[in-house]
Scaffold this motif. Structure first.
Motif, PDB file in Angstrom:
ATOM      1  N   UNK A 140       0.801  -1.216   0.000  1.00  0.00           N
ATOM      2  CA  UNK A 140       0.000   0.000   0.000  1.00  0.00           C
ATOM      3  C   UNK A 140       0.831   1.260   0.000  1.00  0.00           C
ATOM      4  N   UNK A 141       1.961   1.228   0.675  1.00  0.00           N
ATOM      5  CA  UNK A 141       2.815   2.407   0.758  1.00  0.00           C
ATOM      6  C   UNK A 141       3.381   2.774  -0.610  1.00  0.00           C
ATOM      7  N   UNK A 142       3.705   1.751  -1.390  1.00  0.00           N
ATOM      8  CA  UNK A 142       4.263   1.994  -2.721  1.00  0.00           C
ATOM      9  C   UNK A 142       3.187   1.950  -3.808  1.00  0.00           C
ATOM     10  N   UNK A 143       1.973   1.558  -3.418  1.00  0.00           N
ATOM     11  CA  UNK A 143       0.865   1.399  -4.372  1.00  0.00           C
ATOM     12  C   UNK A 143       1.269   0.476  -5.521  1.00  0.00           C
ATOM     13  N   UNK A 144       1.746  -0.688  -5.149  1.00  0.00           N
ATOM     14  CA  UNK A 144       2.216  -1.652  -6.128  1.00  0.00           C
ATOM     15  C   UNK A 144       1.593  -3.016  -5.856  1.00  0.00           C
ATOM     16  N   UNK A 145       1.466  -3.792  -6.902  1.00  0.00           N
ATOM     17  CA  UNK A 145       1.058  -5.180  -6.797  1.00  0.00           C
ATOM     18  C   UNK A 145       2.172  -6.031  -7.408  1.00  0.00           C
ATOM     19  N   UNK A 146       2.456  -7.150  -6.759  1.00  0.00           N
ATOM     20  CA  UNK A 146       3.574  -7.980  -7.193  1.00  0.00           C
ATOM     21  C   UNK A 146       3.121  -9.406  -7.489  1.00  0.00           C
ATOM     22  N   UNK A 147       3.906 -10.078  -8.307  1.00  0.00           N
ATOM     23  CA  UNK A 147       3.756 -11.514  -8.506  1.00  0.00           C
ATOM     24  C   UNK A 147       5.132 -12.127  -8.348  1.00  0.00           C
ATOM     25  N   UNK A 148       5.326 -12.792  -7.213  1.00  0.00           N
ATOM     26  CA  UNK A 148       6.578 -13.489  -6.949  1.00  0.00           C
ATOM     27  C   UNK A 148       6.465 -14.884  -7.538  1.00  0.00           C
ATOM     28  N   UNK A 149       7.380 -15.217  -8.430  1.00  0.00           N
ATOM     29  CA  UNK A 149       7.321 -16.493  -9.134  1.00  0.00           C
ATOM     30  C   UNK A 149       8.561 -17.309  -8.800  1.00  0.00           C
ATOM     31  N   UNK A 150       8.357 -18.475  -8.211  1.00  0.00           N
ATOM     32  CA  UNK A 150       9.446 -19.360  -7.826  1.00  0.00           C
ATOM     33  C   UNK A 150       9.336 -20.691  -8.559  1.00  0.00           C
ATOM     34  N   UNK A 151      10.451 -21.410  -8.576  1.00  0.00           N
ATOM     35  CA  UNK A 151      10.484 -22.722  -9.235  1.00  0.00           C
ATOM     36  C   UNK A 151       9.870 -22.643 -10.633  1.00  0.00           C
ATOM     37  N   UNK A 152      10.334 -21.701 -11.396  1.00  0.00           N
ATOM     38  CA  UNK A 152       9.765 -21.480 -12.724  1.00  0.00           C
ATOM     39  C   UNK A 152      10.063 -22.639 -13.657  1.00  0.00           C
ATOM     40  N   UNK A 153       9.098 -22.905 -14.523  1.00  0.00           N
ATOM     41  CA  UNK A 153       9.171 -24.001 -15.470  1.00  0.00           C
ATOM     42  C   UNK A 153       9.087 -23.438 -16.887  1.00  0.00           C
ATOM     43  N   UNK A 154       9.589 -24.172 -17.877  1.00  0.00           N
ATOM     44  CA  UNK A 154       9.475 -23.678 -19.259  1.00  0.00           C
ATOM     45  C   UNK A 154       8.036 -23.367 -19.657  1.00  0.00           C
ATOM     46  N   UNK A 155       7.083 -24.100 -19.117  1.00  0.00           N
ATOM     47  CA  UNK A 155       5.684 -23.850 -19.473  1.00  0.00           C
ATOM     48  C   UNK A 155       5.130 -22.567 -18.849  1.00  0.00           C
ATOM     49  N   UNK A 156       5.919 -21.911 -18.003  1.00  0.00           N
ATOM     50  CA  UNK A 156       5.522 -20.607 -17.475  1.00  0.00           C
ATOM     51  C   UNK A 156       5.870 -19.478 -18.443  1.00  0.00           C
ATOM     52  N   UNK A 157       6.576 -19.811 -19.515  1.00  0.00           N
ATOM     53  CA  UNK A 157       6.934 -18.808 -20.507  1.00  0.00           C
ATOM     54  C   UNK A 157       5.672 -18.204 -21.114  1.00  0.00           C
ATOM     55  N   UNK A 158       5.575 -16.885 -21.037  1.00  0.00           N
ATOM     56  CA  UNK A 158       4.375 -16.190 -21.507  1.00  0.00           C
ATOM     57  C   UNK A 158       4.571 -14.688 -21.345  1.00  0.00           C
ATOM     58  N   UNK A 159       3.662 -13.935 -21.937  1.00  0.00           N
ATOM     59  CA  UNK A 159       3.551 -12.513 -21.613  1.00  0.00           C
ATOM     60  C   UNK A 159       2.596 -12.413 -20.429  1.00  0.00           C
ATOM     61  N   UNK A 160       3.041 -11.738 -19.392  1.00  0.00           N
ATOM     62  CA  UNK A 160       2.246 -11.606 -18.175  1.00  0.00           C
ATOM     63  C   UNK A 160       1.601 -10.219 -18.139  1.00  0.00           C
ATOM     64  N   UNK A 161       0.290 -10.212 -17.876  1.00  0.00           N
ATOM     65  CA  UNK A 161      -0.485  -8.982 -17.877  1.00  0.00           C
ATOM     66  C   UNK A 161      -1.082  -8.729 -16.495  1.00  0.00           C
ATOM     67  N   UNK A 162      -1.033  -7.490 -16.087  1.00  0.00           N
ATOM     68  CA  UNK A 162      -1.702  -7.049 -14.872  1.00  0.00           C
ATOM     69  C   UNK A 162      -3.117  -6.586 -15.238  1.00  0.00           C
ATOM     70  N   UNK A 163      -4.068  -6.904 -14.393  1.00  0.00           N
ATOM     71  CA  UNK A 163      -5.464  -6.541 -14.633  1.00  0.00           C
ATOM     72  C   UNK A 163      -6.064  -5.912 -13.386  1.00  0.00           C
ATOM     73  N   UNK A 164      -6.829  -4.852 -13.590  1.00  0.00           N
ATOM     74  CA  UNK A 164      -7.552  -4.204 -12.497  1.00  0.00           C
ATOM     75  C   UNK A 164      -9.042  -4.284 -12.795  1.00  0.00           C
ATOM     76  N   UNK A 165      -9.807  -4.817 -11.859  1.00  0.00           N
ATOM     77  CA  UNK A 165     -11.245  -4.953 -12.031  1.00  0.00           C
ATOM     78  C   UNK A 165     -11.957  -4.109 -10.987  1.00  0.00           C
TER      79      UNK A 165
END
Length: 119
Positions: free
Chosen positions: A73-98
């Motif tokens: 909240x202080x930085x007004x940011x949203x994060x996605x921490x991704x661990x143990x990444x696999x080749x099938x995680x390869x993609x364009x990642x999009x942030x969405x606000x609803x």
């Protein structure tokens, strides 16, 4: 409409980690749900993770246990921490606000950030 800017993508080896960031133009606590989606080459855009304005998180089965969505909240940011990444995680990642406005869900998208998992 909320403006969203993603960052943090890149090339990483299998088993590695990355943290994606999303900067919305409005206060994150005024947005009903913030989400991350991803789109692999030749495939439809898929939902990966969400966090509600109340802080409740949800994950798709494909990322559960490896990815963590969070917000600052202080930085007004949203994060996605991704661990143990696999080749099938390869993609364009999009942030969405609803946001729910007068009973209608209004969604906004960022421009996307490329994540490539390869040795």
């Amino acid at each position: 409409q909320v403006q969203l800017v993603e960052s943090g993508g890149g090339l990483v080896q299998p088993g590695g980690s990355l943290r994606l960031s999303c900067a919305p133009s409005e206060n994150i606590f005024s947005i009903n749900t913030m989400s991350w989606y991803r789109q692999a080459p030749g495939k439809l855009r898929d939902w990966a993770a969400s966090i509600t304005d109340g802080g409740i998180t949800h994950y798709s089965d494909s990322v559960k246990g490896r990815f963590t969505i969070s917000r600052d909240g202080a930085k007004n940011m949203v994060y996605l921490e991704m661990n143990n990444l696999k080749p099938e995680d390869t993609a364009v990642y999009y942030c969405n606000a609803a946001q729910i406005v007068a009973g209608v869900v209004k969604g906004s998208w960022g421009q996307g950030t490329q994540v490539t998992v390869s040795s």
